[in-house]
Design a protein around this motif. Structure first.
Motif, PDB file in Angstrom:
ATOM      1  N   UNK A  72      43.004  43.214  94.522  1.00 54.21           N
ATOM      2  CA  UNK A  72      41.858  43.132  93.628  1.00 54.21           C
ATOM      3  C   UNK A  72      40.918  42.017  94.096  1.00 54.21           C
ATOM      4  N   UNK A  73      39.647  42.353  94.234  1.00 54.58           N
ATOM      5  CA  UNK A  73      38.681  41.385  94.751  1.00 54.58           C
ATOM      6  C   UNK A  73      38.519  40.196  93.813  1.00 54.58           C
ATOM      7  N   UNK A  74      38.489  40.447  92.505  1.00 59.82           N
ATOM      8  CA  UNK A  74      38.310  39.328  91.569  1.00 59.82           C
ATOM      9  C   UNK A  74      39.488  38.364  91.624  1.00 59.82           C
ATOM     10  N   UNK A  75      40.680  38.897  91.929  1.00 60.68           N
ATOM     11  CA  UNK A  75      41.862  38.051  92.045  1.00 60.68           C
ATOM     12  C   UNK A  75      41.776  37.184  93.304  1.00 60.68           C
ATOM     13  N   UNK A  76      41.271  37.769  94.380  1.00 66.87           N
ATOM     14  CA  UNK A  76      41.076  37.015  95.627  1.00 66.87           C
ATOM     15  C   UNK A  76      40.097  35.868  95.394  1.00 66.87           C
ATOM     16  N   UNK A  77      38.994  36.165  94.717  1.00 66.90           N
ATOM     17  CA  UNK A  77      37.977  35.148  94.453  1.00 66.90           C
ATOM     18  C   UNK A  77      38.497  34.049  93.535  1.00 66.90           C
ATOM     19  N   UNK A  78      39.314  34.438  92.567  1.00 66.70           N
ATOM     20  CA  UNK A  78      39.888  33.454  91.646  1.00 66.70           C
ATOM     21  C   UNK A  78      40.792  32.487  92.393  1.00 66.70           C
ATOM     22  N   UNK A  79      41.620  33.011  93.291  1.00 66.35           N
ATOM     23  CA  UNK A  79      42.525  32.161  94.075  1.00 66.35           C
ATOM     24  C   UNK A  79      41.733  31.219  94.975  1.00 66.35           C
ATOM     25  N   UNK A  80      40.616  31.718  95.506  1.00 67.46           N
ATOM     26  CA  UNK A  80      39.809  30.899  96.404  1.00 67.46           C
ATOM     27  C   UNK A  80      39.192  29.696  95.697  1.00 67.46           C
ATOM     28  N   UNK A  81      39.119  29.736  94.378  1.00 66.26           N
ATOM     29  CA  UNK A  81      38.544  28.623  93.619  1.00 66.26           C
ATOM     30  C   UNK A  81      39.567  27.558  93.256  1.00 66.26           C
ATOM     31  N   UNK A  82      40.844  27.780  93.606  1.00 72.05           N
ATOM     32  CA  UNK A  82      41.874  26.787  93.306  1.00 72.05           C
ATOM     33  C   UNK A  82      41.837  25.672  94.343  1.00 72.05           C
ATOM     34  N   UNK A  83      42.226  24.471  93.922  1.00 72.01           N
ATOM     35  CA  UNK A  83      42.208  23.313  94.821  1.00 72.01           C
ATOM     36  C   UNK A  83      43.223  23.478  95.956  1.00 72.01           C
ATOM     37  N   UNK A  84      44.354  24.084  95.629  1.00 69.92           N
ATOM     38  CA  UNK A  84      45.395  24.282  96.658  1.00 69.92           C
ATOM     39  C   UNK A  84      44.885  25.165  97.791  1.00 69.92           C
ATOM     40  N   UNK A  85      44.221  26.255  97.410  1.00 72.00           N
ATOM     41  CA  UNK A  85      43.699  27.161  98.450  1.00 72.00           C
ATOM     42  C   UNK A  85      42.603  26.472  99.257  1.00 72.00           C
ATOM     43  N   UNK A  86      41.700  25.762  98.579  1.00 73.44           N
ATOM     44  CA  UNK A  86      40.605  25.085  99.286  1.00 73.44           C
ATOM     45  C   UNK A  86      41.137  24.106 100.323  1.00 73.44           C
ATOM     46  N   UNK A  87      42.218  23.395  99.979  1.00 71.27           N
ATOM     47  CA  UNK A  87      42.812  22.437 100.920  1.00 71.27           C
ATOM     48  C   UNK A  87      43.378  23.148 102.142  1.00 71.27           C
ATOM     49  N   UNK A  88      44.045  24.285 101.919  1.00 68.59           N
ATOM     50  CA  UNK A  88      44.626  25.040 103.031  1.00 68.59           C
ATOM     51  C   UNK A  88      43.533  25.651 103.909  1.00 68.59           C
ATOM     52  N   UNK A  89      42.472  26.157 103.271  1.00 74.60           N
ATOM     53  CA  UNK A  89      41.376  26.762 104.028  1.00 74.60           C
ATOM     54  C   UNK A  89      40.653  25.719 104.876  1.00 74.60           C
ATOM     55  N   UNK A  90      40.538  24.504 104.359  1.00 69.73           N
ATOM     56  CA  UNK A  90      39.894  23.431 105.130  1.00 69.73           C
ATOM     57  C   UNK A  90      40.681  23.142 106.407  1.00 69.73           C
ATOM     58  N   UNK A  91      42.016  23.129 106.290  1.00 68.70           N
ATOM     59  CA  UNK A  91      42.850  22.926 107.478  1.00 68.70           C
ATOM     60  C   UNK A  91      42.628  24.047 108.496  1.00 68.70           C
ATOM     61  N   UNK A  92      42.570  25.277 107.985  1.00 70.18           N
ATOM     62  CA  UNK A  92      42.351  26.435 108.854  1.00 70.18           C
ATOM     63  C   UNK A  92      41.015  26.318 109.574  1.00 70.18           C
ATOM     64  N   UNK A  93      39.972  25.937 108.843  1.00 71.19           N
ATOM     65  CA  UNK A  93      38.638  25.835 109.437  1.00 71.19           C
ATOM     66  C   UNK A  93      38.564  24.740 110.493  1.00 71.19           C
ATOM     67  N   UNK A  94      39.299  23.663 110.291  1.00 73.94           N
ATOM     68  CA  UNK A  94      39.337  22.596 111.301  1.00 73.94           C
ATOM     69  C   UNK A  94      39.993  23.096 112.583  1.00 73.94           C
ATOM     70  N   UNK A  95      41.077  23.867 112.428  1.00 79.66           N
ATOM     71  CA  UNK A  95      41.736  24.433 113.608  1.00 79.66           C
ATOM     72  C   UNK A  95      40.805  25.422 114.311  1.00 79.66           C
ATOM     73  N   UNK A  96      40.096  26.227 113.519  1.00 74.95           N
ATOM     74  CA  UNK A  96      39.154  27.193 114.092  1.00 74.95           C
ATOM     75  C   UNK A  96      38.059  26.486 114.881  1.00 74.95           C
ATOM     76  N   UNK A  97      37.549  25.386 114.327  1.00 75.88           N
ATOM     77  CA  UNK A  97      36.481  24.644 115.002  1.00 75.88           C
ATOM     78  C   UNK A  97      36.969  24.084 116.328  1.00 75.88           C
ATOM     79  N   UNK A  98      38.211  23.601 116.340  1.00 71.92           N
ATOM     80  CA  UNK A  98      38.779  23.053 117.577  1.00 71.92           C
ATOM     81  C   UNK A  98      38.952  24.146 118.626  1.00 71.92           C
TER      82      UNK A  98
END
Length: 223
Positions: A72-98
């Motif tokens: 469900x798309x709304x469920x995906x978006x809801x999870x993306x607004x959690x602090x835990x997910x944001x922290x994990x995504x930031x780590x992923x983006x740093x690895x991607x940038x490298x």
């Protein structure tokens, strides 16, 4: 106050029932893994960690293909607004940038080596009728199918696409080092492929339009 049996009262009851039904049966959009990764930037690891088990749906590509995994798309978006997910995504983006930084350096080096090697690309020129015959045969049609009637019944654009595909796979030659470099990154592959199609267009003018279409498709597929 209206009598409970009056038309006005019955209309109120029906309206309330319909509203409750609508609220409880709101259609929710479901999206597949590809959309989650491409449009929302998730990785396979993030999907496994944060999302529940997917809903399985028969794959439109055919019964032999694995089922589609939907969320469900709304469920995906809801999870993306959690602090835990944001922290994990930031780590992923740093690895991607490298990784991207390393790819950029790799691309620059490969392009520097590719430039002089592009001159080694050659296209073997044979009669167009042979190109069409062999191109059609390469698509799985028998030799007996290849005649003027067959070509007339097929869309000319389809024949041109088959012909260019055959030329690209069978009548192109270039330096072995260029073959090794072409798939180093998307950008190096695009440069080599573009040059190949331009050489085919020059050697076979009848297929120049198809070559330009292929170049456009290549550009958009790598954007």
């Amino acid at each position: 106050m209206p009598n409970r049996h009056s038309p006005f009262c019955r209309a109120q009851i029906i309206f309330i029932i319909r509203m409750e039904y609508t609220m409880n049966n709101t259609k929710r959009t479901r999206i597949c893994k590809t959309t989650i990764r491409k449009d929302y930037g998730w990785t396979e690891t993030l999907i496994e960690k944060f999302l529940p088990e997917p809903m399985l749906k028969p794959n439109y590509h055919g019964h032999s293909s694995p089922p589609m995994k939907l969320y469900y798309e709304d469920e995906v978006q809801k999870i993306m607004n959690t602090e835990e997910f944001k922290a994990e995504l930031e780590k992923v983006n740093k690895r991607r940038a490298a990784v991207q930084k390393g790819i950029d350096r790799k691309t620059a080096k490969a392009l520097e080596e590719i430039t002089p090697l592009l001159e080694t690309i050659t296209v073997k020129v044979i009669p167009e009728k042979k190109v069409v015959t062999w191109a059609i045969w390469a698509q799985g049609w028998g030799w007996y199918d290849v005649d003027e009637d067959f070509c007339r019944t097929k869309n000319p654009e389809v024949i041109a696409r088959w012909a260019v595909s055959y030329i690209r796979k069978n009548l192109i030659d270039y330096d072995q080092r260029l073959k090794e470099l072409r798939y180093e990154t998307d950008e190096t592959n695009r440069v080599v492929e573009k040059e190949i199609y331009e050489r085919i267009a020059a050697a076979y003018p009848a297929y120049a339009d198809e070559c330009r279409r292929q170049i456009d498709d290549l550009r958009y597929s790598l954007m």
